[in-house]
Design an enzyme around this catalytic site. Sequence first.
Site, PDB file in Angstrom:
ATOM      1  N   GLU A 278       0.831  -1.214   0.000  1.00  0.00           N
ATOM      2  CA  GLU A 278       0.000   0.000   0.000  1.00  0.00           C
ATOM      3  C   GLU A 278       0.860   1.258   0.000  1.00  0.00           C
ATOM      4  O   GLU A 278       0.525   2.253  -0.642  1.00  0.00           O
ATOM      5  CB  GLU A 278      -0.956   0.009   1.195  1.00  0.00           C
ATOM      6  CG  GLU A 278      -1.922  -1.168   1.271  1.00  0.00           C
ATOM      7  CD  GLU A 278      -2.721  -1.380  -0.002  1.00  0.00           C
ATOM      8  OE1 GLU A 278      -3.017  -0.388  -0.694  1.00  0.00           O
ATOM      9  OE2 GLU A 278      -3.035  -2.533  -0.325  1.00  0.00           O
ATOM     10  N   ASP A 359       3.579  -4.270  -5.783  1.00  0.00           N
ATOM     11  CA  ASP A 359       4.157  -5.524  -5.270  1.00  0.00           C
ATOM     12  C   ASP A 359       5.678  -5.423  -5.248  1.00  0.00           C
ATOM     13  O   ASP A 359       6.336  -5.819  -4.288  1.00  0.00           O
ATOM     14  CB  ASP A 359       3.752  -6.708  -6.163  1.00  0.00           C
ATOM     15  CG  ASP A 359       2.350  -7.217  -5.845  1.00  0.00           C
ATOM     16  OD1 ASP A 359       1.747  -6.741  -4.865  1.00  0.00           O
ATOM     17  OD2 ASP A 359       1.865  -8.098  -6.592  1.00  0.00           O
TER      18      ASP A 359
HETATM   19 ZN   LIG Z   1      -2.720  -2.543  -4.497  1.00  0.00          ZN
END
Ligand SMILES: [Zn+2]
Length: 418
Positions: A278, A359
């Site tokens: 995030e 990611d």
């Molecule tokens: Zn995401």
Amino acid sequence: MTPRWWALVTFGVLLVALVLFAALTVPWHRAPAPRADQVAALGRFPPEQVARARRFRAELRPGTYAGMALGLMVALVLGLTPIGARLVELAGRPFGDHWLARAVLGGLLVVLAGEVLTLPFAAWRHTIVVRYGLSTQSWGGWGVDLLKSAAVSVVLGGLALAGFFAVTHVAPRWWWAFGAAGAAGLVVLLSFVLPVVVEPIFNRFTPMPDGPLRAELIALADRDGVPVRDVLVADASRRTRAVNAYVSGLGPTRRIVVYDTMLTEATPDEVVSVAAHELGHAKDGDVLTGTILGALGAALAVVAIHLLGSWTGLLRLAGVDAIGEPRAIGLLLAVAAVAGLLAGPGQAFVSRRIEARADRHALDLTGDPATFEAMQRRLGSVNLSDPDPPTWEFLMFASHPSTVQRMAAARAYARGER
Ligand SMILES: [Zn+2]
């Protein structure tokens, strides 16, 4: 130059701006996630668990697609026959056919007609999600959520309809210019406002309590150099067992939100891994990127609608004189439905690229691909996702890389493949 020429020029400029902005901001390159690693990652799931997830997804499919098909059909019937125009007239009749009544009440009537007709499919889906234990929501809670989102749609939709048709009413030749600016401004405004005004209607958000996990997350954000106002916990457990986290808002309204289910289902290390993902969104300004793409897209759509309005055959089908009049709301809905269907795979593709970059950020920030992979496996298991979904469905709808792709990317990262 006539207004029509200006509209064509504006359309071209907006289109170029949208394409250029996307070309420059979307991370087109994706870190490797070799298929061999994906297959190995799939092997880490117990076969009966994968089979159950696939059964669950297969059971949801008929309701999902039947609902989508019916929604599209309703939009096309309302927009490409005079039925939509009649409904709008009907809604305005008690108010002396006033354009504002037609715009707001007629618009809501046309939009809600589709919602109500597809409701049985949503209910069908709910029974399946409950049966598989993913939803913890009773029919009462489900109904309350439904009414809340209907209320939000009525308020936001009503304001948008009133604003749009006030502009077409006041400036019949130039409405598209004001409308495009207004639509873009509305998208930007909603990015600020939705997290603090609309999200709390559905969930309660509380700051993550003091403790080692909160301290670690704040330290992580500091180390990352990302200003985050707060880490909030949403009480998602009163609705679902699914785990999730997201970042929303811009500037002063930006926050990282973690579902409370995450704190009970995942290990603290895994929560850190999710938060690192995030933070990647925050650091790369993904909410801002999405907002600007959305604003350009909205402005482009308004000008495109204006240009479509010179297609007399289309207007005749809908039984209207001009595309900017409230009676054309059904036609606008039909155009929006078709455009949404066509744009969907492209939007999903862009979203998957942005998610893959977040990611990658998580892997860089934590330097812990093993925990990242464990977290992906956990997310996939708890949420009953098909870890390796059918390609066509993935390409059409998936906003995130598949679970095995994300696990494979972590494996490739661990080997130093960038
Ligand atoms: Zn995401």
